[in-house]
Structure formats: C-alpha cells, structure tokens
Design a protein around this motif. Structure first.
Motif, PDB file in Angstrom:
ATOM      1  N   ASN A 260      -6.847   2.281  -2.569  1.00  0.00           N
ATOM      2  CA  ASN A 260      -6.598   0.937  -2.295  1.00  0.00           C
ATOM      3  C   ASN A 260      -7.449   0.276  -1.361  1.00  0.00           C
ATOM      4  O   ASN A 260      -7.060  -0.758  -0.579  1.00  0.00           O
ATOM      5  CB  ASN A 260      -5.135   0.592  -2.137  1.00  0.00           C
ATOM      6  CG  ASN A 260      -4.701  -0.790  -2.719  1.00  0.00           C
ATOM      7  OD1 ASN A 260      -5.435  -1.511  -3.382  1.00  0.00           O
ATOM      8  ND2 ASN A 260      -3.446  -0.860  -2.697  1.00  0.00           N
TER       9      ASN A 260
ATOM     10  N   GLN B  88      -5.132  -1.947  -5.872  1.00  0.00           N
ATOM     11  CA  GLN B  88      -5.421  -0.875  -6.719  1.00  0.00           C
ATOM     12  C   GLN B  88      -6.802  -0.889  -7.553  1.00  0.00           C
ATOM     13  O   GLN B  88      -7.120  -0.159  -8.087  1.00  0.00           O
ATOM     14  CB  GLN B  88      -4.288  -0.604  -7.596  1.00  0.00           C
ATOM     15  CG  GLN B  88      -2.827  -0.111  -6.838  1.00  0.00           C
ATOM     16  CD  GLN B  88      -3.030   1.233  -6.256  1.00  0.00           C
ATOM     17  OE1 GLN B  88      -3.581   2.130  -6.330  1.00  0.00           O
ATOM     18  NE2 GLN B  88      -1.741   1.321  -5.220  1.00  0.00           N
TER      19      GLN B  88
ATOM     20  N   TYR C 272       0.813  -1.268   0.067  1.00  0.00           N
ATOM     21  CA  TYR C 272      -0.022   0.009   0.150  1.00  0.00           C
ATOM     22  C   TYR C 272       0.896   1.137  -0.138  1.00  0.00           C
ATOM     23  O   TYR C 272       0.365   2.189  -0.532  1.00  0.00           O
ATOM     24  CB  TYR C 272      -0.841  -0.160   1.444  1.00  0.00           C
ATOM     25  CG  TYR C 272      -2.004  -1.056   1.396  1.00  0.00           C
ATOM     26  CD1 TYR C 272      -3.174  -0.753   1.049  1.00  0.00           C
ATOM     27  CD2 TYR C 272      -1.642  -2.179   1.867  1.00  0.00           C
ATOM     28  CE1 TYR C 272      -4.336  -1.585   1.098  1.00  0.00           C
ATOM     29  CE2 TYR C 272      -2.720  -3.210   1.855  1.00  0.00           C
ATOM     30  CZ  TYR C 272      -3.974  -2.858   1.618  1.00  0.00           C
ATOM     31  OH  TYR C 272      -5.032  -3.771   1.824  1.00  0.00           O
TER      32      TYR C 272
END
Length: 462
Positions: free
Chosen positions: A422, A328, A251
């Motif tokens: 995300n 994503q 992330y």
C-alpha cells in the motif's frame, strides 16, 4: 523468541500486519517469480502500480457519495503519485485531476483529462499556470486578491472568461497560510462581480489539516453559507463547494493500530529515533468510502445533514482525494543487499536494502512507514523470530527505511525480497532523490483483470 544467549535489549517487536487487497494478495502469493524477474530486470526498489485497483476506488467512492444524496465530482490529487497510468484511468472513468503546477496540468491533458475537469490549487500560482488554466477552461482556486487581479488580467488578454473558486480560511483553522480571511474574502466576491466579463465565481474551497470527517463537514457548511451570500451579492453561479482531500484510509486493522499506540515506546526503534518524538499518520483510520458517508451525513444547522442542505440550496461538491484513491493501488519491492546481525550485542539486526528511504517515504512529520513488510525468501522456512530494522544503502546515518524493529518470522539473508504494501499514496515518489547519482526507481504497471494466465505488465509512461 530470540535465540539463547541473546541480550534482552529492547522489547519484542510489535506486529503491524498490512492489509492486502485481493489483487495484491494474488500477485505476492501466486506470481512471485514474475515479481523477482521484474526486480532483477528493472532494479531495486521496484514500485508496482495497479490501475485496476485505483479504478475500483473511484467507483466505490462515487457510490458512497451517491448513497448520501450528494452531487459530487472527484478530482484525483495528482501530487500523491506521479504515475501516468492513474491519470489515464481517471480520464477513462470521467474523473478529473487536481493539479498545482504547469507540469501537472500538461500531464493531465496529455493523459486525456479535458481542461474543464482539471482543478488548479496551490498558493499564489504563477502567470504560466494561470495562462494554461485560462486557455483550457480549468477551475482555479484563488488564495488572494492579488492573484485574482492577475488571473483576471490574463483572461482579459485572452478574451476568455475563467472559472474560479475563492479559497477561504475556516473558522476552525483561522491561522492557515492558505486562503483568505473574512474581509479579503468579501472583497474578492465584490471584485468577482465587478470583473464578471472575465471571471466567473463558481464557489468556495478551503484547506483543512487533519482527517476528522466532522471538521470537514463543518468547514463545508461554512462554504455553503459563503455561496448563498455570494449569490445575494450578484455572483449567481456560486454553487460549488470544494471540500479538498483529507479522506483517511486504512493500512492496518483498527484494533491492531490502537494496541500499537498503547504499547509504542522508544525501545521498539533503532537508535534515538523515537526519543525525538513521532507524529503518526492514522494507519488504522476509516476506509475512504466510510469517511465520505460520514462527511455528507454529518448534521449541520441542527439535525439537517450536509448533503441534504446542499441539495436544498442547489450546491454541488468537489472532492480532491489523493492518498485515499490510491488505497491498495501499489506496493514496493526491495532486494536485501546486506544483513548486519547485531543480535548478540544489540538484540536485533540491521537489514540493508538496495535503495534508500527517500524512495519509500512517509511524508508525515518525523516518522517512517510503519506497516510491516513481507519477507519473501527462497530458503526453507525457519521458526525463529528475527528482530531487525531496515536501512537504505546510502552513507547517511538517518537513511532508515524502517526505524521500527520488525519481527521477521525467519532470519533475513542477502538476496531476499521485502514487500512494502500500500505504498502508492505519497510513499513512492514524494521525496524521491537521485542522491549518489543513483537512478530513480521505475514503476511497473500490472493488470490482472484481462483473463490472461499471467499478469500483463509495462513500464509506466510507455
């Protein structure tokens, strides 16, 4: 810096800037008016899901496994996100679905995934789920002798043969509540051979906590040995090892994550949250494709790689990624409802968004979603650090979307938007609730890749 006169309570917020896929960056940079319109029309919070990124992730993960010489089929773990668009994308690319309920099986079939590409996991599955599996030729991971007997009886009544995996406890995690210990596993193999008219033992699976590629490779090697033993005992079709999920994802940049862990302290958080302790998801972990290569290239039996040993013994693999296939593939937009400026007294503000923390959850043991949200405001930019945590709009003390104090680059005002990046993997709907009789957030499916000037969107499921 805080404005003059602000009490120096706490510490300067530590930035955890979220990584952005190019498609996501294009949407939030160039199509903010569309996102604002969707938020106005569909409500806050709004979950945006991106099937084209999900499809890219499937293709990339397949390529990574193929580079190691491993023969691997991908089953998307549907529990990670309820959106139907991801099932349709999996079907279009020939990927399968990992399901753990009758409803998930039905939605997988309705989305175009054939039964032979559906794996069914979960402890002690009920008779309805067994019947669906038998009828549609799904692959069932068994957790006990009792479940094996029940499933065999269902197959016998249907005059069918059901494909099964025996879920085995690993040597590294012998206390797991999932899977069979050695004696029960041996008995299950014998029973599968005895019930060969109705049960086809295809191989073995396991459940493993954690994200270590090495531990997963070692566990997979154990399953290969179980397959070879089962073949010697008459289960000639035993040639499949299900390595489960557990592929980490990234992330934030690893350097940033490591620095965050070094500097993390209770003063970074609202209230007493940090005093109760945290167990963080590894936000700076390996990308999924890199983790896949690490698992398959891990040495077993001396210096032989896992993939090489599998190929030598005609072993195929299944993998069940959930969160990592959704890397994503979605983000969440919230409207700021109110701002309580406590900088003169507490040193930070509390931003309340329309929505609650159950619609943006981190299902990871007493923590919240850590990467910084992006502030989108129609107001002119201001060069002023604005420390704030983010709260949900319910009447619960612990309804905090972000306990950690975020260093926003300008003051946050009602009507502004916060974008959490995300969030498709578990964060959107794992804990969603209609508390206060509020509606569940909707998911808007967006695609950029069709050449249109503006992204095309639709509601998921329509």
């Amino acid at each position: 810096m805080p404005r003059p006169g602000t009490p120096l309570t706490g510490v300067r917020p530590f930035p955890l800037t979220a990584l952005r896929h190019p498609t996501v960056a294009t949407l939030v940079d160039d199509h903010r008016a569309l996102l604002a319109d969707l938020l106005d029309g569909l409500g806050s919070p709004l979950h945006v899901v991106l099937p084209e990124v999900f499809e890219e992730n499937i293709t990339g993960l397949r390529r990574a496994f193929a580079e190691t010489g491993a023969d691997v089929d991908i089953l998307f773990a549907k529990k990670a996100n309820k959106a139907g668009c991801f099932v349709s994308s999996a079907a279009a690319l020939g990927a399968g679905i990992d399901a753990a309920s009758s409803a998930e099986v039905v939605k997988a079939l309705a989305g175009g995934v054939p039964g032979h590409r559906i794996g069914i996991s979960g402890p002690e599955k009920d008779d309805t789920l067994h019947a669906l599996a038998v009828q549609h030729d799904c692959l069932v991971a068994l957790d006990s002798i009792g479940e094996l007997r029940r499933l065999a009886a269902t197959a016998r009544l249907a005059h069918r043969k059901v494909r099964v995996l025996v879920r085995s406890r690993t040597e590294g995690q012998p206390g797991s509540r999932f899977g069979m210990a050695a004696a029960e596993r041996d008995a299950a193999v014998s029973l599968c051979v005895e019930l060969a008219d109705h049960v086809n033992l295809r191989g073995f699976s396991f459940h493993l906590n954690g994200y270590s590629p090495g531990e997963r490779a070692i566990a997979a090697n154990e399953m290969i040995e179980h397959c070879l033993d089962a073949r010697r005992r008459g289960a000639l079709s035993a040639g499949l090892v299900d390595i489960g999920g557990g592929l980490p994802m990234r992330y934030v940049e690893p350097r940033l994550w490591d620095e965050f862990l070094r500097q993390n302290e209770p003063a970074h958080y609202h209230g007493t949250k940090a005093a109760r302790g945290f167990s963080f998801y590894p936000y700076g972990g390996h990308p999924p494709a890199e983790a896949a290569r690490m698992i398959m290239s891990h040495p077993v039996d001396g210096d032989v790689s896992l993939s090489a040993k599998a190929a030598r013994n005609d072993i195929r693999f299944l993998v069940e990624p959930g969160r990592s296939l959704l890397d994503q593939a979605g983000f969440t937009v919230c409207r700021v409802q109110q701002v309580e400026d406590r900088r003169d007294t507490d040193g930070y503000a509390i931003v309340t968004v329309a929505g609650n923390s159950l619609s943006l959850s981190e299902p990871w043991f007493n923590t919240d979603y850590l990467p910084d949200p992006l502030l989108i405001s129609a107001r002119p930019a201001a060069d002023e650090l604005f420390p704030a945590c983010v709260a949900g709009s319910t009447c619960l003390e612990n309804d905090m979307v972000t306990w950690r104090k975020i260093g926003f680059p300008r003051p946050v005002r009602p009507g502004d938007h916060l974008v959490y990046f995300n969030t498709a993997g578990y964060h959107m709907d794992f804990l969603e609730s209609r508390f206060h009789d509020t509606a569940l957030p909707v998911k808007a499916v967006l695609r950029l890749g069709d050449g249109a000037e503006s992204p095309r969107w639709r509601l998921d499921g329509i």
